[in-house]
Enzyme design. Sequence first.
Site, PDB file in Angstrom:
ATOM      1  N   ARG A  30       0.826  -1.207   0.000  1.00  0.00           N
ATOM      2  CA  ARG A  30       0.000   0.000   0.000  1.00  0.00           C
ATOM      3  C   ARG A  30       0.861   1.258   0.000  1.00  0.00           C
ATOM      4  O   ARG A  30       1.869   1.314   0.721  1.00  0.00           O
ATOM      5  CB  ARG A  30      -0.919   0.029   1.234  1.00  0.00           C
ATOM      6  CG  ARG A  30      -2.010  -1.004   1.192  1.00  0.00           C
ATOM      7  CD  ARG A  30      -3.009  -0.841   2.339  1.00  0.00           C
ATOM      8  NE  ARG A  30      -3.936  -1.977   2.333  1.00  0.00           N
ATOM      9  CZ  ARG A  30      -3.670  -3.138   2.901  1.00  0.00           C
ATOM     10  NH1 ARG A  30      -2.537  -3.325   3.554  1.00  0.00           N
ATOM     11  NH2 ARG A  30      -4.539  -4.134   2.821  1.00  0.00           N
ATOM     12  N   ASP A  31       0.416   2.257  -0.757  1.00  0.00           N
ATOM     13  CA  ASP A  31       1.080   3.561  -0.747  1.00  0.00           C
ATOM     14  C   ASP A  31       0.840   4.234   0.606  1.00  0.00           C
ATOM     15  O   ASP A  31      -0.274   4.229   1.122  1.00  0.00           O
ATOM     16  CB  ASP A  31       0.528   4.428  -1.891  1.00  0.00           C
ATOM     17  CG  ASP A  31       1.377   5.652  -2.149  1.00  0.00           C
ATOM     18  OD1 ASP A  31       1.978   5.728  -3.233  1.00  0.00           O
ATOM     19  OD2 ASP A  31       1.444   6.529  -1.262  1.00  0.00           O
ATOM     20  N   ILE A  32       1.884   4.839   1.148  1.00  0.00           N
ATOM     21  CA  ILE A  32       1.782   5.457   2.479  1.00  0.00           C
ATOM     22  C   ILE A  32       0.945   6.739   2.446  1.00  0.00           C
ATOM     23  O   ILE A  32       0.404   7.157   3.467  1.00  0.00           O
ATOM     24  CB  ILE A  32       3.208   5.709   3.042  1.00  0.00           C
ATOM     25  CG1 ILE A  32       3.223   5.767   4.552  1.00  0.00           C
ATOM     26  CG2 ILE A  32       3.837   6.952   2.434  1.00  0.00           C
ATOM     27  CD1 ILE A  32       4.613   5.695   5.154  1.00  0.00           C
ATOM     28  N   ASN A  88       4.779   7.469 -12.818  1.00  0.00           N
ATOM     29  CA  ASN A  88       5.324   8.832 -12.850  1.00  0.00           C
ATOM     30  C   ASN A  88       6.775   8.702 -13.292  1.00  0.00           C
ATOM     31  O   ASN A  88       7.549   7.963 -12.673  1.00  0.00           O
ATOM     32  CB  ASN A  88       5.255   9.473 -11.456  1.00  0.00           C
ATOM     33  CG  ASN A  88       3.831   9.765 -11.021  1.00  0.00           C
ATOM     34  OD1 ASN A  88       2.981  10.082 -11.851  1.00  0.00           O
ATOM     35  ND2 ASN A  88       3.562   9.637  -9.730  1.00  0.00           N
ATOM     36  N   VAL A  97      10.211   8.897  -5.660  1.00  0.00           N
ATOM     37  CA  VAL A  97      11.017   7.744  -5.236  1.00  0.00           C
ATOM     38  C   VAL A  97      11.645   7.165  -6.492  1.00  0.00           C
ATOM     39  O   VAL A  97      10.935   6.714  -7.405  1.00  0.00           O
ATOM     40  CB  VAL A  97      10.166   6.686  -4.510  1.00  0.00           C
ATOM     41  CG1 VAL A  97      11.013   5.465  -4.184  1.00  0.00           C
ATOM     42  CG2 VAL A  97       9.553   7.276  -3.233  1.00  0.00           C
ATOM     43  N   HIS A 101       8.380   2.045  -9.971  1.00  0.00           N
ATOM     44  CA  HIS A 101       7.141   1.553  -9.360  1.00  0.00           C
ATOM     45  C   HIS A 101       5.965   1.949 -10.229  1.00  0.00           C
ATOM     46  O   HIS A 101       5.970   2.988 -10.887  1.00  0.00           O
ATOM     47  CB  HIS A 101       6.963   2.079  -7.941  1.00  0.00           C
ATOM     48  CG  HIS A 101       7.052   3.570  -7.815  1.00  0.00           C
ATOM     49  ND1 HIS A 101       8.268   4.238  -7.798  1.00  0.00           N
ATOM     50  CD2 HIS A 101       6.099   4.519  -7.723  1.00  0.00           C
ATOM     51  CE1 HIS A 101       8.043   5.530  -7.692  1.00  0.00           C
ATOM     52  NE2 HIS A 101       6.734   5.739  -7.662  1.00  0.00           N
ATOM     53  N   HIS A 103       1.891   2.650  -9.986  1.00  0.00           N
ATOM     54  CA  HIS A 103       0.787   2.930  -9.072  1.00  0.00           C
ATOM     55  C   HIS A 103      -0.470   2.204  -9.551  1.00  0.00           C
ATOM     56  O   HIS A 103      -0.777   2.216 -10.752  1.00  0.00           O
ATOM     57  CB  HIS A 103       0.460   4.425  -9.048  1.00  0.00           C
ATOM     58  CG  HIS A 103       1.527   5.292  -8.459  1.00  0.00           C
ATOM     59  ND1 HIS A 103       1.468   5.792  -7.178  1.00  0.00           N
ATOM     60  CD2 HIS A 103       2.687   5.766  -8.981  1.00  0.00           C
ATOM     61  CE1 HIS A 103       2.531   6.538  -6.939  1.00  0.00           C
ATOM     62  NE2 HIS A 103       3.289   6.546  -8.028  1.00  0.00           N
TER      63      HIS A 103
END
Length: 114
Positions: A30-32, A88, A97, A101, A103
Amino acid sequence: METDCIFCRIVGGGTDTEFIYQDEEVVVFRDIHPHAPVHLLIVPRRHVRSVNDLTEADAPLVARMILAAREAARLQGVDASGYKLLFNVEWGAGQRVFHLHLHLLAGKRWAEGG
Ligand code: DGP
């Protein structure tokens, strides 16, 4: 493994981050800072800085990331209702980051084409 990379630390088990899905090549967590009710990150175990650093040889890894995203969507129960997949790429597009990755966003309604 890059010692100053947060996603390398997460992949290596150096944090208490729960993995929604994992296989030999990728982990999903999960994204923070979620931007939707379901906001997951699909992250390769190997450190790749960004989409701009991928090579032809990485094509199977990118496919693996998309298939892992699809499986994570199924596990989260959002496969049928729908989800967005987003990279991104570089600072100007919002990448903060610098470990590749993907999303996965789901659980809300977006406007047509939004
Ligand atoms: P991006 O802006 O595309 O580089 O997305 C990076 C995402 O990573 C951002 O939405 C927040 C998330 N994130 C950053 N640090 C951590 C962390 O330590 N744990 C988790 N779960 N997510 C993080």
